[in-house]
Design a protein around this motif. Structure first.
Motif, mmCIF file in Angstrom:
data_model
loop_
_atom_site.group_PDB
_atom_site.id
_atom_site.type_symbol
_atom_site.label_atom_id
_atom_site.label_comp_id
_atom_site.label_asym_id
_atom_site.label_seq_id
_atom_site.Cartn_x
_atom_site.Cartn_y
_atom_site.Cartn_z
ATOM 1 N N UNK A 270 -44.161 -27.093 -30.989
ATOM 2 C CA UNK A 270 -42.767 -27.407 -30.667
ATOM 3 C C UNK A 270 -41.889 -26.170 -30.856
ATOM 4 N N UNK A 271 -40.776 -26.182 -30.188
ATOM 5 C CA UNK A 271 -39.841 -25.082 -30.353
ATOM 6 C C UNK A 271 -38.587 -25.294 -29.536
ATOM 7 N N UNK A 272 -37.657 -24.359 -29.671
ATOM 8 C CA UNK A 272 -36.432 -24.396 -28.881
ATOM 9 C C UNK A 272 -36.098 -22.999 -28.390
ATOM 10 N N UNK A 273 -35.933 -22.890 -27.077
ATOM 11 C CA UNK A 273 -35.449 -21.652 -26.466
ATOM 12 C C UNK A 273 -33.981 -21.860 -26.140
ATOM 13 N N UNK A 274 -33.105 -21.025 -26.678
ATOM 14 C CA UNK A 274 -31.671 -21.227 -26.459
ATOM 15 C C UNK A 274 -31.093 -20.056 -25.684
ATOM 16 N N UNK A 275 -30.085 -20.364 -24.884
ATOM 17 C CA UNK A 275 -29.436 -19.348 -24.070
ATOM 18 C C UNK A 275 -27.993 -19.158 -24.539
ATOM 19 N N UNK A 276 -27.841 -18.971 -25.825
ATOM 20 C CA UNK A 276 -26.538 -18.628 -26.393
ATOM 21 C C UNK A 276 -26.773 -17.878 -27.701
ATOM 22 N N UNK A 277 -25.947 -16.868 -27.906
ATOM 23 C CA UNK A 277 -26.022 -16.052 -29.125
ATOM 24 C C UNK A 277 -27.469 -15.670 -29.466
ATOM 25 N N UNK A 278 -28.200 -15.085 -28.506
ATOM 26 C CA UNK A 278 -29.637 -14.871 -28.698
ATOM 27 C C UNK A 278 -30.000 -13.836 -29.761
ATOM 28 N N UNK A 279 -29.092 -12.934 -30.104
ATOM 29 C CA UNK A 279 -29.430 -11.871 -31.055
ATOM 30 C C UNK A 279 -29.284 -12.291 -32.518
ATOM 31 N N UNK A 280 -28.770 -13.484 -32.749
ATOM 32 C CA UNK A 280 -28.539 -13.954 -34.116
ATOM 33 C C UNK A 280 -29.838 -14.522 -34.688
ATOM 34 N N UNK A 281 -30.586 -13.711 -35.440
ATOM 35 C CA UNK A 281 -31.874 -14.142 -35.987
ATOM 36 C C UNK A 281 -31.706 -15.211 -37.053
ATOM 37 N N UNK A 282 -30.613 -15.150 -37.782
ATOM 38 C CA UNK A 282 -30.362 -16.175 -38.795
ATOM 39 C C UNK A 282 -30.149 -17.528 -38.137
ATOM 40 N N UNK A 283 -29.464 -17.534 -37.003
ATOM 41 C CA UNK A 283 -29.251 -18.771 -36.265
ATOM 42 C C UNK A 283 -30.583 -19.328 -35.762
ATOM 43 N N UNK A 284 -31.449 -18.444 -35.265
ATOM 44 C CA UNK A 284 -32.766 -18.883 -34.803
ATOM 45 C C UNK A 284 -33.527 -19.574 -35.928
ATOM 46 N N UNK A 285 -33.481 -18.995 -37.118
ATOM 47 C CA UNK A 285 -34.169 -19.576 -38.268
ATOM 48 C C UNK A 285 -33.560 -20.921 -38.660
ATOM 49 N N UNK A 286 -32.219 -21.008 -38.600
ATOM 50 C CA UNK A 286 -31.545 -22.259 -38.960
ATOM 51 C C UNK A 286 -31.884 -23.367 -37.979
ATOM 52 N N UNK A 287 -31.857 -23.046 -36.685
ATOM 53 C CA UNK A 287 -32.186 -24.045 -35.667
ATOM 54 C C UNK A 287 -33.638 -24.479 -35.805
ATOM 55 N N UNK A 288 -34.524 -23.511 -36.041
ATOM 56 C CA UNK A 288 -35.930 -23.842 -36.206
ATOM 57 C C UNK A 288 -36.134 -24.802 -37.375
#
Length: 346
Positions: A270-288
């Motif tokens: 499972x995962x999520x590919x998002x097309x907003x604020x892509x450079x925010x690694x902390x956001x990627x971790x939070x969403x994950x």
């Protein structure tokens, strides 16, 4: 029960970085490892000497070495060497077509002669600076088709995920199911609603207000053998909904690769590919992390559903209009399985 002449996600590259990985795919016990030139390989997880799992061994100079008596196996399933033995007459074990692409390792568990890597679905978000991706893996004790049912009917979000992505408007808004060849699409569009907690956080992360009404969409796309990609998002109301400009919405794709292990267990990538604020690694971790918790709520429901179905195999189940996506997806799976069986008998 499941098509085999097709590509399934078997693992992520990090799972075989240091040692072989044993994994059952469609009832086939397979060991994955990095062979010569660091290229991924896959063979039957069975040493022809004494039947030991090769996944308990190690890799040396591109050869898979059995951890029991040191037999060395090549990527083609043929024995290369064994201490103190001539191996010319050793029987070969099965090797599998395997491809590393889009951040996943794909395997073809069926007839190797039919494997065509052009049939691996294209992932436009992979290695694309406009997108960010984070995901994980769950092992779930359920029929893989139950997971497809779950993802093709998001009505359950109101109840299973009431504190994150669920809301009553999902129940109140009808969805439309269409079939386009081997693709099934179930779409639901909600207008002028309050975003649920997950999407409020997403709006804030894209510097958008979270205290206004939004338009929300859920577009579930099933493709064989068991892939479900879901377009999800919200846009500030009055800006075009799904077609709103990027600065007025948060848009993502939920990635679901469902790989059968056995008739009653799966590997769920499972995962999520998002097309907003892509450079925010902390956001990627939070969403994950948040998405992982959401899918964890599904896990308990699916495993207990499977247990009920095994305990009461003769109980008839209701088919409602909200089940159309899952029903149509199962029809495609059944057809593909029947075609494979007919081909095997010919």
């Amino acid at each position: 029960m499941f098509p085999k002449n097709t590509w399934y996600v078997a693992a992520t590259p990090s799972e075989i970085d240091e040692k072989p990985l044993g994994r059952t795919i469609c009832n086939e016990r397979i060991v994955f490892y990095r062979g010569e030139e660091n290229k991924v390989a896959a063979v039957e997880d069975f040493c022809p000497h004494r039947g030991a799992p090769l996944s308990l061994g190690y890799v040396c100079e591109g050869k898979l070495v059995c951890g029991y008596h040191g037999l060395e196996m090549g990527c083609d399933g043929k024995t290369v060497a064994m201490p103190g033995q001539r191996v010319r007459g050793f029987p070969a074990i099965k090797s599998y077509p395997v491809v590393e692409r889009y951040g996943f390792i794909w395997v073809w568990p069926g007839d190797a002669a039919q494997a065509d890597d052009s049939k691996i679905p294209h992932m436009e978000w992979y290695d694309n600076p406009e997108w960010a991706y984070g995901g994980g893996l769950y092992h779930i004790n359920c029929d893989y088709r139950l997971m497809i049912d779950n993802l093709m009917d998001l009505t359950h979000e109101t109840y299973v995920h009431s504190t994150s992505i669920g809301q009553k408007e999902i129940d109140e808004t009808p969805c439309k199911t269409t079939v386009n060849g081997d693709e099934v699409v179930t779409a639901r569009y909600m207008t002028g609603i309050t975003p649920p907690p997950f999407w409020k956080a997403a709006l804030r992360s894209n510097n958008l207000p979270d205290d206004v009404t939004v338009d929300r969409w859920q577009i579930c796309r099933f493709t064989p053998p068991s892939h479900v990609i879901i377009e999800v998002g919200v846009a500030l109301e009055g800006h075009g909904g799904y077609d709103a400009p990027n600065d007025k919405k948060v848009y993502s794709r939920v990635i679901d690769f469902i790989t059968p292990e056995t008739e009653t267990s799966i590997h769920y990538f499972w995962g999520m590919a998002r097309k907003f604020n892509p450079k925010d690694k902390a956001l990627t971790a939070t969403i994950r992390e948040g998405q992982g918790k959401i899918f964890g709520e599904d896990l308990e429901m699916l495993e207990k559903q499977q247990r009920n179905l095994l305990d009461y195999p003769d109980r008839a189940l209701l088919m409602l209009n909200i089940d159309a996506g899952g029903v149509q997806s199962r029809k495609i799976i059944d057809r593909l399985v029947a075609e494979e069986q007919a081909q095997a008998k010919a």
